[in-house]
Design a protein around this motif. Structure first.
Motif, PDB file in Angstrom:
ATOM      1  N   ALA A  26      61.862   0.163  66.484  1.00 49.18           N
ATOM      2  CA  ALA A  26      62.394  -0.911  65.655  1.00 49.18           C
ATOM      3  C   ALA A  26      63.468  -0.312  64.748  1.00 49.18           C
ATOM      4  CB  ALA A  26      61.282  -1.550  64.830  1.00 49.18           C
ATOM      5  N   VAL A  27      64.715  -0.547  65.095  1.00 44.12           N
ATOM      6  CA  VAL A  27      65.821  -0.098  64.254  1.00 44.12           C
ATOM      7  C   VAL A  27      66.046  -1.228  63.252  1.00 44.12           C
ATOM      8  CG1 VAL A  27      68.232   0.617  64.151  1.00 44.12           C
ATOM      9  CG2 VAL A  27      66.797   1.306  66.096  1.00 44.12           C
ATOM     10  N   ILE A  28      65.528  -1.026  62.045  1.00 44.26           N
ATOM     11  CA  ILE A  28      65.517  -2.068  61.023  1.00 44.26           C
ATOM     12  C   ILE A  28      66.733  -1.884  60.120  1.00 44.26           C
ATOM     13  CG2 ILE A  28      64.204  -3.079  59.123  1.00 44.26           C
ATOM     14  CD1 ILE A  28      61.680  -1.764  60.513  1.00 44.26           C
ATOM     15  N   LEU A  29      67.566  -2.918  60.084  1.00 41.03           N
ATOM     16  CA  LEU A  29      68.833  -2.841  59.362  1.00 41.03           C
ATOM     17  C   LEU A  29      68.864  -3.831  58.206  1.00 41.03           C
ATOM     18  CD1 LEU A  29      71.117  -2.850  62.519  1.00 41.03           C
ATOM     19  CD2 LEU A  29      70.369  -0.849  61.213  1.00 41.03           C
ATOM     20  N   ARG A  30      69.653  -3.491  57.192  1.00 41.53           N
ATOM     21  CA  ARG A  30      69.962  -4.438  56.120  1.00 41.53           C
ATOM     22  C   ARG A  30      71.382  -4.158  55.653  1.00 41.53           C
ATOM     23  NH1 ARG A  30      66.935  -2.636  50.464  1.00 41.53           N
ATOM     24  NH2 ARG A  30      68.147  -0.728  50.160  1.00 41.53           N
ATOM     25  N   VAL A  64      56.840  -8.329  69.532  1.00 45.69           N
ATOM     26  CA  VAL A  64      55.724  -8.491  68.598  1.00 45.69           C
ATOM     27  C   VAL A  64      55.211  -7.111  68.177  1.00 45.69           C
ATOM     28  CG1 VAL A  64      53.364  -9.386  68.336  1.00 45.69           C
ATOM     29  CG2 VAL A  64      55.118 -10.763  69.489  1.00 45.69           C
ATOM     30  N   ALA A  65      55.200  -6.171  69.110  1.00 49.90           N
ATOM     31  CA  ALA A  65      54.780  -4.800  68.789  1.00 49.90           C
ATOM     32  C   ALA A  65      55.731  -4.179  67.767  1.00 49.90           C
ATOM     33  CB  ALA A  65      54.720  -3.945  70.053  1.00 49.90           C
ATOM     34  N   ALA A  66      57.026  -4.420  67.908  1.00 47.60           N
ATOM     35  CA  ALA A  66      57.995  -3.882  66.949  1.00 47.60           C
ATOM     36  C   ALA A  66      57.721  -4.431  65.553  1.00 47.60           C
ATOM     37  CB  ALA A  66      59.426  -4.209  67.391  1.00 47.60           C
ATOM     38  N   ARG A  67      57.447  -5.726  65.452  1.00 48.15           N
ATOM     39  CA  ARG A  67      57.130  -6.330  64.144  1.00 48.15           C
ATOM     40  C   ARG A  67      55.837  -5.753  63.574  1.00 48.15           C
ATOM     41  NH1 ARG A  67      56.328 -12.102  64.164  1.00 48.15           N
ATOM     42  NH2 ARG A  67      56.383 -11.828  61.919  1.00 48.15           N
ATOM     43  N   ARG A  68      54.835  -5.596  64.439  1.00 48.29           N
ATOM     44  CA  ARG A  68      53.543  -5.050  64.000  1.00 48.29           C
ATOM     45  C   ARG A  68      53.719  -3.626  63.472  1.00 48.29           C
ATOM     46  NH1 ARG A  68      50.662  -1.643  66.557  1.00 48.29           N
ATOM     47  NH2 ARG A  68      51.415  -2.175  68.646  1.00 48.29           N
ATOM     48  N   GLU A  69      54.452  -2.810  64.215  1.00 44.64           N
ATOM     49  CA  GLU A  69      54.660  -1.421  63.795  1.00 44.64           C
ATOM     50  C   GLU A  69      55.394  -1.348  62.457  1.00 44.64           C
ATOM     51  OE1 GLU A  69      53.399   1.296  64.957  1.00 44.64           O
ATOM     52  OE2 GLU A  69      52.618   0.613  66.882  1.00 44.64           O
ATOM     53  N   ALA A  70      56.375  -2.225  62.229  1.00 45.33           N
ATOM     54  CA  ALA A  70      57.091  -2.248  60.955  1.00 45.33           C
ATOM     55  C   ALA A  70      56.134  -2.576  59.809  1.00 45.33           C
ATOM     56  CB  ALA A  70      58.233  -3.259  61.001  1.00 45.33           C
ATOM     57  N   ARG A  71      55.246  -3.521  60.052  1.00 44.46           N
ATOM     58  CA  ARG A  71      54.258  -3.914  59.039  1.00 44.46           C
ATOM     59  C   ARG A  71      53.258  -2.785  58.798  1.00 44.46           C
ATOM     60  NH1 ARG A  71      54.034  -8.855  60.923  1.00 44.46           N
ATOM     61  NH2 ARG A  71      52.522  -8.314  62.497  1.00 44.46           N
ATOM     62  N   GLU A  72      52.736  -2.197  59.897  1.00 43.61           N
ATOM     63  CA  GLU A  72      51.710  -1.157  59.781  1.00 43.61           C
ATOM     64  C   GLU A  72      52.243   0.126  59.152  1.00 43.61           C
ATOM     65  OE1 GLU A  72      48.976  -2.374  63.676  1.00 43.61           O
ATOM     66  OE2 GLU A  72      50.091  -0.493  63.686  1.00 43.61           O
ATOM     67  N   ALA A  74      55.414   0.723  57.581  1.00 45.32           N
ATOM     68  CA  ALA A  74      56.288   0.695  56.400  1.00 45.32           C
ATOM     69  C   ALA A  74      56.050  -0.502  55.488  1.00 45.32           C
ATOM     70  CB  ALA A  74      57.749   0.715  56.842  1.00 45.32           C
ATOM     71  N   ASP A  75      55.129  -1.380  55.852  1.00 43.48           N
ATOM     72  CA  ASP A  75      54.775  -2.540  55.027  1.00 43.48           C
ATOM     73  C   ASP A  75      55.965  -3.464  54.786  1.00 43.48           C
ATOM     74  OD1 ASP A  75      52.865  -4.090  53.765  1.00 43.48           O
ATOM     75  OD2 ASP A  75      53.149  -3.133  51.816  1.00 43.48           O
ATOM     76  N   VAL A  76      56.794  -3.658  55.824  1.00 48.23           N
ATOM     77  CA  VAL A  76      57.926  -4.572  55.717  1.00 48.23           C
ATOM     78  C   VAL A  76      57.832  -5.649  56.799  1.00 48.23           C
ATOM     79  CG1 VAL A  76      59.485  -2.883  54.669  1.00 48.23           C
ATOM     80  CG2 VAL A  76      59.429  -3.118  57.161  1.00 48.23           C
ATOM     81  N   GLU A  77      58.419  -6.797  56.491  1.00 51.52           N
ATOM     82  CA  GLU A  77      58.528  -7.894  57.447  1.00 51.52           C
ATOM     83  C   GLU A  77      59.936  -7.874  58.017  1.00 51.52           C
ATOM     84  OE1 GLU A  77      56.086  -9.836  58.552  1.00 51.52           O
ATOM     85  OE2 GLU A  77      54.686  -8.823  57.201  1.00 51.52           O
ATOM     86  N   ILE A  78      60.029  -8.073  59.327  1.00 54.05           N
ATOM     87  CA  ILE A  78      61.321  -8.017  60.005  1.00 54.05           C
ATOM     88  C   ILE A  78      61.456  -9.191  60.973  1.00 54.05           C
ATOM     89  CG2 ILE A  78      61.429  -5.496  59.852  1.00 54.05           C
ATOM     90  CD1 ILE A  78      60.712  -5.443  62.891  1.00 54.05           C
ATOM     91  N   VAL A  79      62.687  -9.404  61.401  1.00 52.88           N
ATOM     92  CA  VAL A  79      62.991 -10.294  62.512  1.00 52.88           C
ATOM     93  C   VAL A  79      63.582  -9.424  63.606  1.00 52.88           C
ATOM     94  CG1 VAL A  79      64.469 -12.177  63.319  1.00 52.88           C
ATOM     95  CG2 VAL A  79      63.389 -12.324  61.073  1.00 52.88           C
ATOM     96  N   VAL A 112      63.490  -8.452  56.392  1.00 47.69           N
ATOM     97  CA  VAL A 112      63.316  -9.749  55.742  1.00 47.69           C
ATOM     98  C   VAL A 112      62.736  -9.584  54.344  1.00 47.69           C
ATOM     99  CG1 VAL A 112      62.096 -11.964  55.855  1.00 47.69           C
ATOM    100  CG2 VAL A 112      63.038 -10.956  57.949  1.00 47.69           C
ATOM    101  N   SER A 113      61.651  -8.814  54.236  1.00 50.56           N
ATOM    102  CA  SER A 113      61.010  -8.651  52.930  1.00 50.56           C
ATOM    103  C   SER A 113      60.099  -7.428  52.934  1.00 50.56           C
ATOM    104  CB  SER A 113      60.197  -9.898  52.572  1.00 50.56           C
ATOM    105  OG  SER A 113      59.122 -10.057  53.471  1.00 50.56           O
TER     106      SER A 113
END
Length: 161
Positions: A26-30, A64-72, A74-79, A112-113
């Motif tokens: 999950a390459v999470i960008l902002r 869904v796995a990418a979103r789960r891993e981000a939550r687990e 780093a505790d962040v919500e992503i799209v 996202v948050s």
């Protein structure tokens, strides 16, 4: 949890023999006033700086796995926005002798948050870094995943939760 229970159960039967697993990055960008930043974490197992990664659970959609891993991790919500890259990684032998062939699905994701923090012990630190300053990222492959995710513009259809 570093190793999913189903993988541990398989290892009881096959030992250290090669196992094919599907992984997600999950390459999470902002976007900020200073430019685009990527969320990176320092792995607790080897100290490497990397984007959020993980293994797809049986029956789980990769996005869904990418979103789960981000939550687990780093505790962040992503799209999840786009599938940026599908590639087979070279066989890896972990410290304990387990051999794994990972098929990696790299996703471009939008934060996202949530204030990033090491949430489950897989990371010792988590923070934002400019996509123009990736010299400390652990490998050329990880830098390429980030580069391709930043450049991704096509639309991909994902299963809905």
């Amino acid at each position: 949890m570093p190793t999913p229970e189903y993988v541990l159960a398989l290892r009881k039967h096959i030992g250290h023999d090669p196992l094919v697993l599907i992984g997600v990055t999950a390459v999470i960008l902002r976007e900020t006033s200073d430019g685009v930043e990527v969320l990176l974490g320092r792995r607790s197992d080897n100290g490497a700086l990397a984007p959020i990664t993980g293994i797809v659970d049986p029956g789980e959609e990769p996005a869904v796995a990418a979103r789960r891993e981000a939550r687990e991790e780093a505790d962040v919500e992503i799209v999840v926005e786009h599938l940026a890259w599908v590639h087979q990684l070279p066989r890896r032998t972990h410290v304990n002798g387990d051999q794994v062939d990972y098929l990696d699905l790299t996703f471009r994701c939008c934060w996202v948050s949530g204030e990033p923090r090491p949430a489950d012990g897989e990371l010792t630190e988590v923070g934002w870094q400019s996509v123009d300053d990736l010299a400390d990222v652990a490998s050329d492959d990880l830098r390429e995943r980030i580069r391709l995710a930043v450049a991704a513009t096509g639309e991909t259809v994902f299963a809905r939760e």
